[in-house]
Design a protein around this motif. Structure first.
Motif, PDB file in Angstrom:
ATOM      1  N   GLY A 162       0.822  -1.204   0.000  1.00  0.00           N
ATOM      2  CA  GLY A 162       0.000   0.000   0.000  1.00  0.00           C
ATOM      3  C   GLY A 162       0.856   1.254   0.000  1.00  0.00           C
ATOM      4  N   PHE A 163       1.861   1.274   0.863  1.00  0.00           N
ATOM      5  CA  PHE A 163       2.712   2.460   0.947  1.00  0.00           C
ATOM      6  C   PHE A 163       3.487   2.701  -0.341  1.00  0.00           C
ATOM      7  CE2 PHE A 163       2.620   4.818   4.815  1.00  0.00           C
ATOM      8  CZ  PHE A 163       1.987   3.992   5.738  1.00  0.00           C
ATOM      9  N   ARG A 164       3.789   1.618  -1.061  1.00  0.00           N
ATOM     10  CA  ARG A 164       4.506   1.805  -2.320  1.00  0.00           C
ATOM     11  C   ARG A 164       3.690   2.550  -3.366  1.00  0.00           C
ATOM     12  NH1 ARG A 164       8.814  -2.274  -3.163  1.00  0.00           N
ATOM     13  NH2 ARG A 164       9.139  -3.220  -1.109  1.00  0.00           N
ATOM     14  N   LEU A 165       2.387   2.599  -3.169  1.00  0.00           N
ATOM     15  CA  LEU A 165       1.556   3.340  -4.114  1.00  0.00           C
ATOM     16  C   LEU A 165       1.721   4.848  -3.940  1.00  0.00           C
ATOM     17  CD1 LEU A 165      -1.904   1.516  -4.006  1.00  0.00           C
ATOM     18  CD2 LEU A 165      -0.213   1.435  -5.828  1.00  0.00           C
TER      19      LEU A 165
ATOM     20  N   ASP B  23       0.969  -1.270  -9.357  1.00  0.00           N
ATOM     21  CA  ASP B  23      -0.484  -1.233  -9.545  1.00  0.00           C
ATOM     22  C   ASP B  23      -1.029  -2.521 -10.127  1.00  0.00           C
ATOM     23  OD1 ASP B  23      -1.125   2.280 -10.259  1.00  0.00           O
ATOM     24  OD2 ASP B  23      -0.139   1.246  -8.610  1.00  0.00           O
ATOM     25  N   THR B  24      -0.523  -3.659  -9.667  1.00  0.00           N
ATOM     26  CA  THR B  24      -1.056  -4.934 -10.150  1.00  0.00           C
ATOM     27  C   THR B  24      -2.538  -5.020  -9.845  1.00  0.00           C
ATOM     28  OG1 THR B  24       1.055  -5.951  -9.661  1.00  0.00           O
ATOM     29  CG2 THR B  24      -0.802  -7.420 -10.024  1.00  0.00           C
ATOM     30  N   PHE B  36      -5.227   2.828   0.128  1.00  0.00           N
ATOM     31  CA  PHE B  36      -3.974   3.508  -0.178  1.00  0.00           C
ATOM     32  C   PHE B  36      -4.026   4.203  -1.526  1.00  0.00           C
ATOM     33  CE2 PHE B  36      -0.642   3.209   2.949  1.00  0.00           C
ATOM     34  CZ  PHE B  36      -1.171   2.328   3.884  1.00  0.00           C
ATOM     35  N   LYS B  37      -4.814   3.656  -2.439  1.00  0.00           N
ATOM     36  CA  LYS B  37      -4.999   4.340  -3.719  1.00  0.00           C
ATOM     37  C   LYS B  37      -5.628   5.708  -3.493  1.00  0.00           C
ATOM     38  CE  LYS B  37      -4.666   4.105  -8.201  1.00  0.00           C
ATOM     39  NZ  LYS B  37      -3.359   4.441  -8.694  1.00  0.00           N
ATOM     40  N   VAL B  38      -6.573   5.755  -2.566  1.00  0.00           N
ATOM     41  CA  VAL B  38      -7.196   7.034  -2.225  1.00  0.00           C
ATOM     42  C   VAL B  38      -6.172   7.965  -1.588  1.00  0.00           C
ATOM     43  CG1 VAL B  38      -8.906   8.133  -0.733  1.00  0.00           C
ATOM     44  CG2 VAL B  38      -9.505   6.065  -1.984  1.00  0.00           C
ATOM     45  N   ASP B  44      -1.102  13.311  -3.710  1.00  0.00           N
ATOM     46  CA  ASP B  44      -0.672  13.888  -4.981  1.00  0.00           C
ATOM     47  C   ASP B  44      -1.319  15.252  -5.206  1.00  0.00           C
ATOM     48  OD1 ASP B  44      -0.349  10.875  -7.061  1.00  0.00           O
ATOM     49  OD2 ASP B  44       0.958  11.801  -5.569  1.00  0.00           O
ATOM     50  N   THR B  45      -2.604  15.318  -4.916  1.00  0.00           N
ATOM     51  CA  THR B  45      -3.317  16.584  -5.097  1.00  0.00           C
ATOM     52  C   THR B  45      -2.695  17.679  -4.238  1.00  0.00           C
ATOM     53  OG1 THR B  45      -5.357  15.353  -5.482  1.00  0.00           O
ATOM     54  CG2 THR B  45      -5.578  17.696  -4.971  1.00  0.00           C
ATOM     55  N   LYS B  46      -2.424  17.326  -2.986  1.00  0.00           N
ATOM     56  CA  LYS B  46      -1.863  18.304  -2.066  1.00  0.00           C
ATOM     57  C   LYS B  46      -0.466  18.735  -2.516  1.00  0.00           C
ATOM     58  CE  LYS B  46       0.080  18.707   2.448  1.00  0.00           C
ATOM     59  NZ  LYS B  46       0.748  17.860   3.378  1.00  0.00           N
TER      60      LYS B  46
END
Lengths: 209, 283
Positions: A162-165, B23-24, B36-38, B44-46
Motif C-alpha cells: 500500500g505504501f509503495r503506491l 499497480d497490479t 492507499f490508492k485514495v 498527490d493533489t496536495k
C-alpha cells in the motif's frame, strides 16, 4: 496566549496516550497474550477520556486555523492514531481505517467539517504500529505463539504494498516510511526462522486465527 | 522508489501479495490497497498544489527583486516619478501572481500551504514598502498592502448573452502580520543601501530621512523583541547592523560633510560600502 491553553490540553492528552501505551505494551509479555481482549477493552475506555480532551482542544482556537497550530498536537495525534490502530489490530488483525481512527478519537476526517485527522498523521500512526508489530512478531515466538508471526507478516507486507503506491516527498512521513522496510525484514526473518525449523508446519494444518 | 530489501536473502514463505509492480490489478481489490490508492490521490493533489504555489512564489520573488533594483535607481536619475511609475507597473504584474495564489488557496486552509508562498510574499512586501517609502517617506501599513490585494472577478462567462448572474466574485489575499514584519525587516537592508548610495550622489537630505525612519522601524522591532515569531527575532540582528551603518554614515556626513566636495563623497563612503557588500549574504 492561545499557545499556552493548547499546550496544557496537549500535555493532558500525552499523559493519557502514555497510559494507553503502557496498557497495550503488556501484550509483549508472555503472560499478556491471554489478556489481549480485556486490555483492548480497557484501552477503549481510556479513549473516552481522549475524546473528551480532544473536544476541549477544539475550543482553544478558531476552527478555520487548524494548520496554524497543527504542530502543537501533531505528535500526540500521531501517537493516538498509532494506539487506535494497534487496538484494532489486536482485536481483529485488520488495518484500522482513517474513518475508524477518527471515530475512536471523536474527530473528523474531512478538514471542512472541523478538527480533523490529517491523512499524513494517520499514515504516521500506521507506520508506528508497523514497528510495534515487528516487535510483537518476535515476542510472539518467545511466548510460544508460532502462528501469529505469519499473520503479522502477511499484514505488514500488504501494508508495504500500500505504501509503495504513495508518491512521497522528502518529508518526515517519507523518513518514517523508510523505516518500514526494516520492520518488513525483521518479520520475514522471524517467519523464516520458524519455517526452517518446521515450527510453522503446525499451523498449515489448522490455519486458525 | 525503494528497492526491495533482502536481496540475496532466501525467501521461504512467499506470499501472493509480494510484487514489484505497484499497480497490479489483483492487489487493488483488497480494501487496504483501495484505501492507499485514495491516499495516493489525496497526497498527490496536495503536493501538486504546493508545487504550483512554490512556482508562483518564485515568480513573485524574482519580479519583486527586479522592482527593488529598479527603485534603487531613484538616487541617480533625475526623474524619480518615471521610475516609480515603471515600478508600479511591475508591481501590478506581481499582484496578478498573488491573485493566482489566492485562486489556489480558495477553500483551503492557507496555513497548510504557507511555507510554499511565504518567501514570495515577504519579497513583495519589501518591494511595495520600498516603493511607498520613496514616494511618501512613510511606512506602508499592513492594511494598505492588503487593500491592494482584493481582486474582483467579473462574471464574464454568461450563458448565451444573458445578464451576468449574481454579484462579482471577490477574491482576497491577506498578508499575515508575520509576513509583513519579515518583509519590513528585509526592507531595512534596502533602505540602508539607498542611504549610502544617495550620499554618494551628493544627496544631503535622504540619508538623514532614512536614518530617522530606520530608527523608528528598529525601535518597533526592539519593542517586539523576542515575543514575536522566531523568524522575526532572527532579523533583528541584521536590522541593528543596518541601522548602525546608516547612523555612522549620517555622523560622517554631519561631521565632515561640509568639508568634502560632493563629488568626493562617494569615495569617502566607498570603503564602507565594500564592507557592507560582504555582509550581504541574504538580500
Amino acid at each position: 496566549m492561545r499557545c499556552m491553553d493548547i499546550r496544557k490540553v496537549v500535555q493532558v492528552l500525552e499523559q493519557t496516550a502514555r497510559e494507553i501505551l503502557t496498557l497495550l505494551q503488556s501484550v509483549h509479555q508472555p503472560s499478556g497474550f491471554k489478556e489481549i481482549p480485556s486490555k483492548c477493552q480497557k484501552a477503549r475506555e481510556l479513549f473516552c477520556t481522549v475524546r473528551t480532551h480532544l473536544g476541549e482542544l477544539k475550543t482553544k482556537f478558531p476552527v478555520d486555523q487548524y494548520y496554524r497550530f497543527h504542530e502543537h498536537w501533531r505528535f500526540v495525534l500521531q501517537r493516538l492514531a498509532f494506539l487506535a490502530a494497534f487496538v484494532v489490530y489486536l482485536e481483529s488483525e485488520s488495518l484500522v481505517t482513517r474513518e475508524e481512527v477518527a471515530q475512536i478519537l471523536g474527530i473528523e476526517v474531512v478538514r471542512e467539517k472541523g478538527f480533523h485527522l490529517d491523512v499524513e498523521d494517520y499514515l504516521a500512526g500506521v507506520l508506528i504500529m508497523a514497528s510495534e508489530l515487528s516487535r510483537l512478531a518476535v515476542n510472539s515466538v518467545t511466548a510460544g505463539d508460532y502462528s501469529r508471526p505469519l499473520r503479522i507478516s502477511n499484514f505488514i507486507n500488504e501494508l508495504d504494498s500500500g505504501f509503495r503506491l504513495l508518491n512521497l516527498k522528502n518529508d518526515p512521513l517519507r523518513k518514517r516510511y523508510d523505516g518500514l522496510k526494516y520492520d518488513v525484514k525483521k518479520i520475514e526473518e522471524v517467519v523464516y526462522d520458524l519455517s526452517i525449523r518446521g515450527l510453522s508446519k503446525e499451523l498449515e494444518a489448522g490455519g486458525d486465527k | 522508489m525503494s528497492k526491495r530489501e533482502g536481496e540475496g536473502y532466501p525467501r521461504r514463505m512467499k506470499t501472493s501479495q509480494k510484487t514489484d509492480d505497484r499497480d497490479t490489478g489483483a492487489n487493488l481489490t483488497s480494501p487496504v490497497m483501495a484505501a492507499f490508492k485514495v491516499f495516493q490521490q489525496e497526497l498527490d493533489t496536495k503536493h501538486d498544489k504546493h508545487e504550483r504555489l512554490v512556482k508562483l512564489s518564485r515568480d513573485i520573488t524574482i519580479e519583486s527583486k527586479r522592482t527593488i533594483f529598479l527603485l534603487h535607481r531613484v538616487t541617480s536619475v533625475p526623474d524619480v516619478e518615471e521610475v516609480l511609475t515603471e515600478a508600479d507597473l511591475k508591481l501590478d504584474g506581481v499582484r496578478l501572481n498573488i491573485r493566482m495564489i489566492a485562486e489556489e488557496l480558495r477553500g483551503e486552509d492557507l496555513h497548510q500551504f504557507h511555507r510554499a508562498f511565504t518567501p514570495g510574499i515577504q519579497e513583495y512586501v519589501e518591494a511595495v514598502s520600498f516603493h511607498h517609502f520613496i514616494r511618501h517617506r512613510t511606512l506602508i501599513s499592513l492594511e494598505e498592502i492588503n487593500t491592494k490585494l482584493v481582486f474582483v472577478k467579473e462574471p464574464e462567462d454568461t450563458p448565451e448573452g444573458q445578464q451576468p448572474m449574481g454579484t462579482p466574485q471577490v477574491l482576497t489575499f491577506q498578508v499575515t502580520p508575520t509576513d509583513y514584519l519579515l518583509g519590513v525587516a528585509d526592507l531595512t537592508g534596502e533602505l540602508m543601501r539607498m542611504c549610502i548610495s544617495s550620499v554618494g550622489n551628493g544627496d544631503m537630505d535622504t540619508p538623514f530621512q532614512v536614518s530617522m525612519f530606520l530608527r523608528q522601524i528598529h525601535d518597533g522591532f526592539s519593542y517586539i523583541g523576542n515575543t514575536g515569531p522566531y523568524e522575526v527575532s532572527k532579523k533583528l540582528h541584521t536590522l541593528r547592523q543596518s541601522l548602525s551603518k546608516v547612523e555612522d554614515a549620517c555622523y560622517t556626513l554631519k561631521v565632515r560633510g561640509s568639508e568634502i566636495p560632493k563629488h568626493m563623497l562617494a569615495d569617502v563612503f566607498s570603503s564602507r560600502t565594500a564592507m557592507m557588500d560582504q555582509d550581504e549574504g541574504m538580500a
